[in-house]
Scaffold this active site. Structure first.
Site, PDB file in Angstrom:
ATOM      1  N   LEU A 127     -16.388  23.683  -7.019  1.00  0.00           N
ATOM      2  CA  LEU A 127     -16.907  24.291  -8.238  1.00  0.00           C
ATOM      3  C   LEU A 127     -18.330  23.838  -8.483  1.00  0.00           C
ATOM      4  CD1 LEU A 127     -16.495  25.736 -11.037  1.00  0.00           C
ATOM      5  CD2 LEU A 127     -15.688  23.517 -11.882  1.00  0.00           C
ATOM      6  N   SER A 128     -19.219  24.770  -8.752  1.00  0.00           N
ATOM      7  CA  SER A 128     -20.605  24.468  -9.099  1.00  0.00           C
ATOM      8  C   SER A 128     -21.254  23.632  -7.993  1.00  0.00           C
ATOM      9  CB  SER A 128     -20.665  23.771 -10.458  1.00  0.00           C
ATOM     10  OG  SER A 128     -21.969  23.729 -10.970  1.00  0.00           O
ATOM     11  N   ALA A 129     -21.640  22.379  -8.283  1.00  0.00           N
ATOM     12  CA  ALA A 129     -22.229  21.528  -7.237  1.00  0.00           C
ATOM     13  C   ALA A 129     -21.256  21.357  -6.078  1.00  0.00           C
ATOM     14  CB  ALA A 129     -22.613  20.168  -7.812  1.00  0.00           C
TER      15      ALA A 129
END
Length: 222
Positions: A127-129
């Site tokens: 998720l995300s990073a």
């Protein structure tokens, strides 16, 4: 430390070290494991999250129990990034045999040495990073990971440093380097991105999908 779940599975606190450093991780071992090779999913959390946060938020352990999978949750320490983000945006962390990609690969191999893992079914998702870090693994270790999942993340090479990372998150990912335009093989990827995301511009989701169609170089395994 081992936590026995209500299903009889185990959620174990462990750590792994290699030349890329030492990090903690949690490992979900499904009940009924009898030595038969099982799939492994490496789950990469977002900034400021922990392994426990990510496991609780994704409910991946319940899914893994249903399908008989192992799940590893690496945890980024604040000593490596003040916000506990994976350093996907640094050029040094986008190279096979160095940095975080090397650590993730080493962890995956170590788990495979401890348990019977189906080498054809090892996956990374984040998720995300963490999604951006998973995208890096698709290009640095395609010989280990069979497919990736990227939620609200960015494509490998979208940034080269902190300044370009903010530009990419704002919707202006860095242009691919000339060497990245070489012929590549399709890498199995699933992407999710909200069209109202104000942290990571949705344009990055499209970039992840577009790059997956022509990415994943195949370096000599080490």
């Amino acid at each position: 430390r081992v936590k026995t779940t209500t299903t009889g599975a185990h959620f174990v606190s462990k750590s792994f070290s290699n030349e890329a450093g030492t990090r903690a991780y949690k490992l979900y071992i499904p009940s009924g494991y009898d030595g038969t090779p099982r799939p492994l999913i490496v789950m990469l959390h977002g900034c400021s999250q922990s392994a426990d946060d990510f496991a609780a938020g994704t409910h991946m352990n319940a899914c893994a129990q249903e399908h008989g999978c192992f799940v590893a949750y690496p945890e980024q320490p604040s000593s490596a990034n003040a916000q506990k983000c994976w350093n996907w945006f640094n050029s040094a962390e986008q190279v096979r045999g160095k940095g975080e990609p090397l650590w993730f690969a080493g962890l995956t191999r170590d788990i495979s040495a401890q348990f019977a893992i189906d080498q054809r079914r090892i996956y990374a998702a984040g998720l995300s990073a963490g999604g951006a870090a998973a995208a890096v693994l698709a290009e640095t270790y395609p010989d280990i990971f069979a497919a990736i999942g990227v939620h609200s993340g960015l494509a490998c090479g979208a940034a080269r440093d902190m300044t370009s990372a903010f530009m990419a998150m704002g919707g202006k990912p860095q242009r691919q380097r000339p060497e990245d335009n070489a012929a590549r093989a399709l890498f199995p990827t699933i992407g999710f991105h909200g069209d109202r995301d104000t942290t990571v511009h949705p344009r990055n989701g499209a970039h992840v999908v577009a790059r997956a169609k022509t990415n994943a170089y195949t370096p000599t395994p080490t």
